[in-house]
Design a protein around this motif. Structure first.
Motif, PDB file in Angstrom:
ATOM      1  N   GLY A 182       5.387  67.655 -20.387  1.00  0.00           N
ATOM      2  CA  GLY A 182       5.487  66.777 -19.212  1.00  0.00           C
ATOM      3  C   GLY A 182       4.133  66.337 -18.704  1.00  0.00           C
ATOM      4  O   GLY A 182       4.015  65.317 -18.030  1.00  0.00           O
ATOM      5  N   HIS A 183       3.090  67.106 -19.050  1.00  0.00           N
ATOM      6  CA  HIS A 183       1.762  66.779 -18.520  1.00  0.00           C
ATOM      7  C   HIS A 183       0.796  66.295 -19.593  1.00  0.00           C
ATOM      8  O   HIS A 183      -0.415  66.368 -19.446  1.00  0.00           O
ATOM      9  CB  HIS A 183       1.221  67.964 -17.715  1.00  0.00           C
ATOM     10  N   CYS A 227       1.284  61.985 -10.942  1.00  0.00           N
ATOM     11  CA  CYS A 227       2.240  63.025 -11.329  1.00  0.00           C
ATOM     12  C   CYS A 227       2.207  64.130 -10.273  1.00  0.00           C
ATOM     13  O   CYS A 227       1.233  64.269  -9.524  1.00  0.00           O
ATOM     14  CB  CYS A 227       1.813  63.582 -12.681  1.00  0.00           C
ATOM     15  N   CYS A 246       1.564  67.068 -10.731  1.00  0.00           N
ATOM     16  CA  CYS A 246       0.476  68.007 -11.041  1.00  0.00           C
ATOM     17  C   CYS A 246      -0.854  67.522 -10.477  1.00  0.00           C
ATOM     18  O   CYS A 246      -1.853  68.236 -10.560  1.00  0.00           O
ATOM     19  CB  CYS A 246       0.366  68.221 -12.544  1.00  0.00           C
ATOM     20  N   CYS A 265       0.980  61.151 -16.495  1.00  0.00           N
ATOM     21  CA  CYS A 265       1.632  62.170 -17.328  1.00  0.00           C
ATOM     22  C   CYS A 265       3.006  61.657 -17.786  1.00  0.00           C
ATOM     23  O   CYS A 265       3.640  60.860 -17.091  1.00  0.00           O
ATOM     24  CB  CYS A 265       1.878  63.450 -16.534  1.00  0.00           C
TER      25      CYS A 265
HETATM   26 ZN   LIG Z   1       1.350  65.974 -14.701  1.00  0.00          ZN
END
Ligand SMILES: [Zn+2]
Length: 315
Positions: free
Chosen positions: A162-163, A173, A175, A180
């Protein structure tokens, strides 16, 4: 070992599901709400209660172990939850705390990695030495089985697909980084795209469906709008397929697995995104990797994948 049971627990941010399992089947399942606001000890106590109820009168001698799939960063060697934003946990010795209570082995894996074990032992990854299991839901995660073994990685983060960055100038994102895969392909990423387009003045029946309150926009509403042929909804879903196709092509190019499984809530929209996914996957995959006879397949388990996977650690 086959005459014994194992317990699986899915520890999520909203619910704790525990089940008594044998050979990939759930014989008894209980679900409790996760009360994050009541703190760590309360959640641990709820897990103990859930596990006891799920045992359904079986004595502990008949249970080989307890396997837990938890959202977040897990040290799978020690069974500690290093960090879980959904639970608001930092460094919680989860396995040790349940071992103290039940006095049988307890193992903990990240939830998507646990689901991958369920697919490996009892699902659509069975029989493959190498496969990836990609979960596309509120977030995007994955687990990899390489040479028959679940890949944990040097710091237990293997599979954080996912990243992986698709575009350094892409959307923000969760994060904190930009572009991402998750920022494009998760339910949240799709919703954010629709919200932004509506803010720019795009016409769509979605505005009417939420009576102008765009914060209420959720994946299923976008799905309903797509059913009615709404252009923005269809574009938003195809965009998921576009980036997911590139992501899956990259997995094939990089590790040349026997197959890539996809599962998670977003697969409910697959009839809208699959043609685009296949197109970009076939465009961006390395030709030699594309010779593989089956590139993608759906995961077998849906809501119970994490619980079954936890139990499958001991199967
Ligand atoms: Zn991410």
């Amino acid at each position: 070992m086959s005459n014994k049971y194992s317990l699986g627990i899915d520890l999520g941010g909203t619910k704790i599901a525990a089940g008594l399992c044998k050979d990939g089947e759930i014989l008894k399942k209980v679900v409790f709400p996760t009360s994050v606001s009541n703190g760590t000890q309360h959640i641990l106590k709820t897990m103990v209660d859930a596990a006891k109820q799920a045992m359904d009168g079986q004595s502990i001698e008949n249970i080989v172990g307890i396997g837990i799939g938890a959202a977040g960063q897990i040290n799978s060697e020690t069974g500690d939850v290093i960090y879980s934003p959904n639970l608001n946990w930092y460094n919680v010795p989860l396995a040790a705390s349940l071992e103290k209570e039940f006095k049988i082995p307890v193992r903990v894996l990240n939830d998507v990695r646990a689901a991958t074990v369920a697919e490996q032992k009892f699902g659509n990854g069975k029989g493959y030495d190498n496969f990836a299991n990609i979960f596309v839901g509120t977030g995007v995660g994955s687990g990899f089985v390489i040479n028959g073994k679940l890949l944990n990685g040097a710091t237990n983060s293997a599979g954080e697909i996912g990243h992986v960055c698709m575009d350094p100038n892409g959307p923000l994102c969760g994060c904190g980084k930009k572009g991402c895969l998750e920022a494009y392909c998760s339910g949240t990423g799709m919703e954010n795209y629709v919200k932004n387009e509506l803010k720019k003045g795009r016409n769509s029946i979605i505005s009417d469906m939420v009576e102008g309150n765009i914060e209420l926009i959720k994946g299923p509403i976008i799905g309903k709008a797509a059913e009615q042929g709404d252009e923005l909804a269809l574009k938003a879903i195809k965009r998921v397929g576009y980036y997911l196709g590139i992501g899956i092509a990259n997995v094939h190019t990089l590790i040349n697995p026997d197959v890539v499984l996809i599962g998670g809530g977003m697969t409910a929209l697959k009839s809208y995104f699959m043609p685009t996914l296949l197109e970009t996957m076939n465009t961006y995959i390395l030709p030699v990797a594309a010779k593989n006879k089956q590139l993608i397949k759906e995961a077998k388990f849906e809501n119970d994948a994490v619980l079954l996977g936890g139990a499958a650690i001991f199967a």
